[in-house]
Design a protein around this motif. Sequence first.
Motif, short mmCIF file in Angstrom:
data_model
loop_
_atom_site.label_atom_id
_atom_site.label_comp_id
_atom_site.label_asym_id
_atom_site.label_seq_id
_atom_site.Cartn_x
_atom_site.Cartn_y
_atom_site.Cartn_z
N ALA A 17 -2.07 -76.11 26.76
CA ALA A 17 -0.71 -75.85 26.27
C ALA A 17 -0.67 -75.99 24.74
O ALA A 17 -0.10 -75.15 24.04
CB ALA A 17 0.27 -76.81 26.92
N THR A 18 -1.28 -77.05 24.26
CA THR A 18 -1.30 -77.26 22.82
C THR A 18 -2.00 -76.11 22.11
O THR A 18 -1.54 -75.61 21.09
CB THR A 18 -2.01 -78.58 22.48
N THR A 19 -3.12 -75.70 22.68
CA THR A 19 -3.87 -74.59 22.10
C THR A 19 -3.01 -73.33 22.04
O THR A 19 -3.04 -72.60 21.05
CB THR A 19 -5.14 -74.32 22.93
N ALA A 20 -2.24 -73.09 23.10
CA ALA A 20 -1.40 -71.90 23.15
C ALA A 20 -0.36 -71.93 22.03
O ALA A 20 -0.13 -70.93 21.36
CB ALA A 20 -0.71 -71.81 24.51
N VAL A 21 0.23 -73.10 21.82
CA VAL A 21 1.24 -73.22 20.77
C VAL A 21 0.58 -73.04 19.40
O VAL A 21 1.10 -72.32 18.53
CB VAL A 21 1.95 -74.58 20.84
N ARG A 22 -0.55 -73.67 19.21
CA ARG A 22 -1.26 -73.53 17.94
C ARG A 22 -1.58 -72.07 17.65
O ARG A 22 -1.52 -71.63 16.51
CB ARG A 22 -2.56 -74.35 17.95
N SER A 23 -1.90 -71.36 18.70
CA SER A 23 -2.23 -69.96 18.54
C SER A 23 -1.02 -69.15 18.09
O SER A 23 -1.10 -68.34 17.17
CB SER A 23 -2.78 -69.42 19.87
N VAL A 24 0.12 -69.41 18.73
CA VAL A 24 1.35 -68.70 18.35
C VAL A 24 1.71 -69.01 16.90
O VAL A 24 1.97 -68.11 16.09
CB VAL A 24 2.52 -69.09 19.27
N PHE A 25 1.70 -70.29 16.57
CA PHE A 25 2.07 -70.70 15.22
C PHE A 25 1.04 -70.24 14.19
O PHE A 25 1.39 -69.89 13.06
CB PHE A 25 2.22 -72.22 15.15
N GLY A 26 -0.21 -70.27 14.57
CA GLY A 26 -1.27 -69.90 13.62
C GLY A 26 -1.28 -68.41 13.32
O GLY A 26 -1.74 -67.98 12.26
N ASP A 27 -0.75 -67.60 14.24
CA ASP A 27 -0.74 -66.15 14.05
C ASP A 27 0.50 -65.68 13.32
O ASP A 27 0.56 -64.53 12.89
CB ASP A 27 -0.83 -65.44 15.41
N ALA A 28 1.49 -66.53 13.21
CA ALA A 28 2.75 -66.11 12.58
C ALA A 28 2.74 -66.47 11.09
O ALA A 28 2.74 -67.64 10.72
CB ALA A 28 3.93 -66.79 13.28
#
Lengths: 151, 151
Positions: free
Chosen positions: B115-126
């Motif tokens: 879950a944390t990885t998924a959030v990091r991915s969303v935030f890191g791509d924006a």
Amino acid sequence: MRLTAKSEYGLLAMIDLACREGDGPVSAREISERQAIPAKFLEQLFVALRKAGLVSAVRGARGGFALARPAEAITVLQVVEALEGPLKTTVCDGERAAACGKGKACAAAHVWERATTAVRSVFGDATLAALARTQQELEDSADVRREAVGG
Amino acid sequence: MRLTAKSEYGLLAMIDLACREGDGPVSAREISERQAIPAKFLEQLFVALRKAGLVSAVRGARGGFALARPAEAITVLQVVEALEGPLKTTVCDGERAAACGKGKACAAAHVWERATTAVRSVFGDATLAALARTQQELEDSADVRREAVGG
DNA sequence: GTGAATCCCTACTGATTCAGTATGGTTTCT
DNA sequence: AGAAACCATACTGAATCAGTAGGGATTCAC
């Protein structure tokens, strides 16, 4: 989107139940000892899990809890939402959205929402059955390793 | 993984700056009025954002803040972590992992981490550039709609 | 049918965190 | 000199968290 000890303990307890599917009711005390969860705290969680229809309870001596549905049909999302309430964005919600002049037209809100969606997706795809399998594998390989060392 | 008002306000402020890239320093007061953020609270956020190297400050009268790098090179993840600290799993962390007998062999921990990885991915791509573009489009279409109504 | 085990429920509490305020300092422009 | 702005720390009321306390209600074993 705030994850607390409830989710942590609750999921551990549910995985514990999933690993013992079909063994008849498991008492909260037993789980609290095995998972190192404060007994009375765990009791409260089971109340919530039962009300959400995720576990069934058997009262009285020799009583305990069991999954109300097959482990395949229960997701982490259901467990988390039963314990923490709806998993929604913690920022830019209700009143704030009204306060900020932009109202509906807010780029920031999009990002928060995408993050929430991502988490919901991860949790919604993870079933207790899958976690129980993973748990079993982890323990097995740990056992093997322990034997190899000769402990 | 706990998102508070700091992230919300901070991101709004950073998008505001991104929308005015190249206009010279923008004062905190101006942003606080435009985004409806308590002025002194916003000041604190800018201190953190500056220490993280995301904005540069110009002191004195006519001073203010500007992005320290092109908006294309700043992500939401960087903003959030500057304000909230490292974005890590809030459950099954440090001490708890030691307390639960399983130690490293814990299926639940995997889910939290995914879950944390998924959030990091969303935030890191924006990137702020993308958000600024989105914001501009939203405001433009809102204007068009307002004109169409004859307001 | 008594006692122990177990689930059920509500209320309370100490500690922590959040969101925001207060106060005052330092730097720079006019 | 004075205003405008950033810089920094400390404080505070409210809310939330994590867990405890204390009792009920139900069922099994004897």
